[in-house]
Design an enzyme around this catalytic site. Structure first.
Site, PDB file in Angstrom:
ATOM      1  N   PHE A   1      28.227  -2.806 -15.272  1.00 43.47           N
ATOM      2  CA  PHE A   1      27.816  -2.671 -13.871  1.00 43.47           C
ATOM      3  C   PHE A   1      26.469  -1.971 -13.832  1.00 43.47           C
ATOM      4  CE2 PHE A   1      27.137  -0.637  -9.839  1.00 43.47           C
ATOM      5  CZ  PHE A   1      27.385  -1.670  -8.959  1.00 43.47           C
TER       6      PHE A   1
ATOM      7  N   LYS B   1      21.694   8.297  -8.562  1.00 40.00           N
ATOM      8  CA  LYS B   1      22.840   9.068  -8.047  1.00 40.00           C
ATOM      9  C   LYS B   1      22.611  10.584  -8.012  1.00 40.00           C
ATOM     10  CE  LYS B   1      26.182   5.434  -8.268  1.00 40.00           C
ATOM     11  NZ  LYS B   1      26.494   4.389  -9.209  1.00 40.00           N
TER      12      LYS B   1
ATOM     13  N   ASP C   1      21.683   3.209 -19.242  1.00 40.95           N
ATOM     14  CA  ASP C   1      21.909   3.349 -17.804  1.00 40.95           C
ATOM     15  C   ASP C   1      22.854   4.529 -17.607  1.00 40.95           C
ATOM     16  OD1 ASP C   1      22.734   3.299 -15.188  1.00 40.95           O
ATOM     17  OD2 ASP C   1      23.063   1.123 -15.094  1.00 40.95           O
TER      18      ASP C   1
HETATM   19  C1  LIG Z   1      25.833   2.998  -9.134  1.00 35.91           C
HETATM   20  C2  LIG Z   1      25.295   2.410 -10.371  1.00 35.91           C
HETATM   21  C3  LIG Z   1      24.161   1.585 -10.350  1.00 35.91           C
HETATM   22  C4  LIG Z   1      23.488   1.143  -9.066  1.00 35.91           C
HETATM   23  O1  LIG Z   1      23.018   2.187  -8.298  1.00 35.91           O
HETATM   24  P1  LIG Z   1      22.699   1.923  -6.746  1.00 35.91           P
HETATM   25  O2  LIG Z   1      22.056   3.204  -6.294  1.00 35.91           O
HETATM   26  O3  LIG Z   1      24.008   1.666  -6.081  1.00 35.91           O
HETATM   27  O4  LIG Z   1      21.798   0.757  -6.662  1.00 35.91           O
HETATM   28  C5  LIG Z   1      23.677   1.113 -11.554  1.00 35.91           C
HETATM   29  N1  LIG Z   1      24.254   1.443 -12.712  1.00 35.91           N
HETATM   30  C6  LIG Z   1      25.349   2.233 -12.779  1.00 35.91           C
HETATM   31  C7  LIG Z   1      25.953   2.556 -14.101  1.00 35.91           C
HETATM   32  C8  LIG Z   1      25.913   2.725 -11.611  1.00 35.91           C
HETATM   33  O5  LIG Z   1      27.015   3.470 -11.668  1.00 35.91           O
END
Ligand SMILES: *Cc1c(COP(=O)(O)O)cnc(C)c1O
Length: 426
Positions: A146, A274, A233
């Site tokens: 994701f 985040k 990520d």
């Molecule tokens: C939440 C998330 C995203 C996307 O972030 P948004 O601010 O919702 O666009 C990408 N990668 C990971 C691992 C995430 O948990």
């Protein structure tokens, strides 16, 4: 034109249902206030927040230091665009690059934008530094990843809900199994056009799928050997959530400052979002060293809001809170306590088959078929009992409280969770 008054939860839900796009399926609770680990609904009922806005609110709701930095900056200067310099961005970039140990930072707003940024940097690096023929670069990604919801990102998702009918899809991605270094080695050996590997150190959305301890160090090593960029990520796992500053730090608590540690797999490209703002504001970033980041020149990438002064002020405060309040250590210690308490319960449980995770990013796996509504029903019951959590893919419930939680509160939550689960035992 009148603004509708919202008098209770039912009215708020009805308004969203009628006037908002149906792109989410929220738990039926309407929140109006938050402080630390707690949130309150419109009726005044108090809950423990065990989602933390998908780990954005690591520092706790409405942290006074972050709110203070935000309001002070908001009263002074909010947005200049990058057509001009502002007096906060450089200060933030200097602080954050030292904090995480990289030469440069590229500021964006949302997580998905930061992932898109990393992909662009990686491709450009591949053509200009590695010598891959134009438009032939491939990026390796993993099953059940994701990384967000843009058109390119969903192109390499295997979540049918996120993908179906949004094509044509962006090419240039090779998907392989997660937690399987042999599969990665094979694809790197067979293909000369690989520019980078994009990986979550723990797959959060997939259900807090935690790989074996040596997987991430092996990914790094394979990337080094094959001259491809290791892109982590850490939007969900980073910033103290898993008991270290970054999940790529592995089990050590050096906050990313001990490269000699065998477990620390420093990425070539680090993607954050985040909790970079403590949930106060959309702030994301890509960090890399000069030889990678310098492939981006004026006009080649950007965002009107990216790097705005409020974002910079908020991010500095949010990162300071993580250090000042030892959030990584707290997450590590309370995470171990949480899993050991849950394991005691699971020994005699028929409804929960396991607990997994690292630090305060954990999940329980519900012993039922993937398409059953058990996890959802448990979350509704948890809500009734004063704790908010949400199911992830399959029958899995993620538990990720703000990292400012203390031991007494955590044990209180364990008792709410186990008491609720007991009603679902067969
Ligand atoms: C939440 C998330 C995203 C996307 O972030 P948004 O601010 O919702 O666009 C990408 N990668 C990971 C691992 C995430 O948990």
């Amino acid at each position: 034109m009148q603004i509708t008054e919202v008098k209770n939860s039912a009215e708020a839900i009805a308004l969203e249902d009628k006037h908002g796009a149906h792109n989410y399926h929220p738990l039926p609770v309407v929140l109006s206030k938050g402080e630390g680990v707690f949130v309150w609904d419109v009726e005044g009922k108090k809950y423990y927040d065990f989602l933390s806005a998908y780990s954005a609110v690591n520092q706790g709701h409405c942290h006074p230091k972050i709110v203070g930095a935000m309001t002070k900056q908001a009263e002074t200067m909010m947005l200049t665009s990058r057509a001009f310099y502002n007096d906060v961005l450089g200060k933030y970039e200097a602080y954050a690059t030292e904090y995480f140990g990289f030469d440069k930072l590229l500021p964006m707003n949302t997580g998905a934008e930061a992932v898109e940024t990393a992909i662009k940097i990686c491709r450009k690096w591949a053509y200009e530094k590695k010598g891959i023929h134009e438009a032939e670069a491939q990026i390796v990604v993993f099953d059940n990843n994701f990384h967000g919801r843009t058109t390119t990102i969903i192109s390499f998702s295997n979540d049918e809900t996120a993908r179906k009918n949004f094509g044509p899809y962006t090419p240039g991605f090779i998907k392989i199994p997660y937690d399987n270094p042999e599969a990665l080695e094979k694809v790197l050996q067979e293909n000369n056009n690989i520019a980078g590997v994009l990986v979550e150190p723990i797959q959060g959305e997939a259900g807090v799928y935690t790989p074996s301890d040596d997987f991430i160090p092996q990914v790094k090593q394979l990337c080094n050997e094959h001259e491809v960029l290791f892109m982590a990520d850490e939007i969900q796992t980073g910033i103290a959530r898993t008991g270290a500053l970054l999940a790529v730090c592995g089990k050590c608590n050096c906050q990313g400052h001990c490269e000699q540690q065998a477990t620390y797999a420093k990425p070539d490209v680090l993607i954050l979002g985040k909790a970079l703002s403590g949930g106060a504001y959309p702030v994301s970033a890509v960090l890399a060293n000069n030889e990678i980041m310098d492939v981006i020149q004026p006009g080649q990438h950007g965002s009107t809001f990216g790097g705005n002064p409020v974002a910079g002020a908020v991010a500095i405060a949010a990162l300071e809170v993580v250090r000042e309040e030892n959030l990584a250590q707290n997450a590590r210690i309370l995470g171990e306590l949480f899993r050991s308490e849950m394991n005691k319960y699971i020994e005699n449980s028929t409804i929960v088959s396991k607990v997994r995770g690292r630090g305060l990013l954990n999940a329980i796996v519900i012993n039922d078929t993937e398409d059953s509504s058990t996890a959802w029903d448990i979350c509704v019951a948890l809500k009734e009992n004063g704790l908010l959590a949400k199911p992830t893919h399959g029958n899995i419930i993620r538990f990720a409280p703000p990292l400012v939680i203390n031991e007494e509160q955590l044990l209180d939550c364990v008792s709410i969770i186990t008491k609720t689960l007991k009603d679902f035992e067969r």
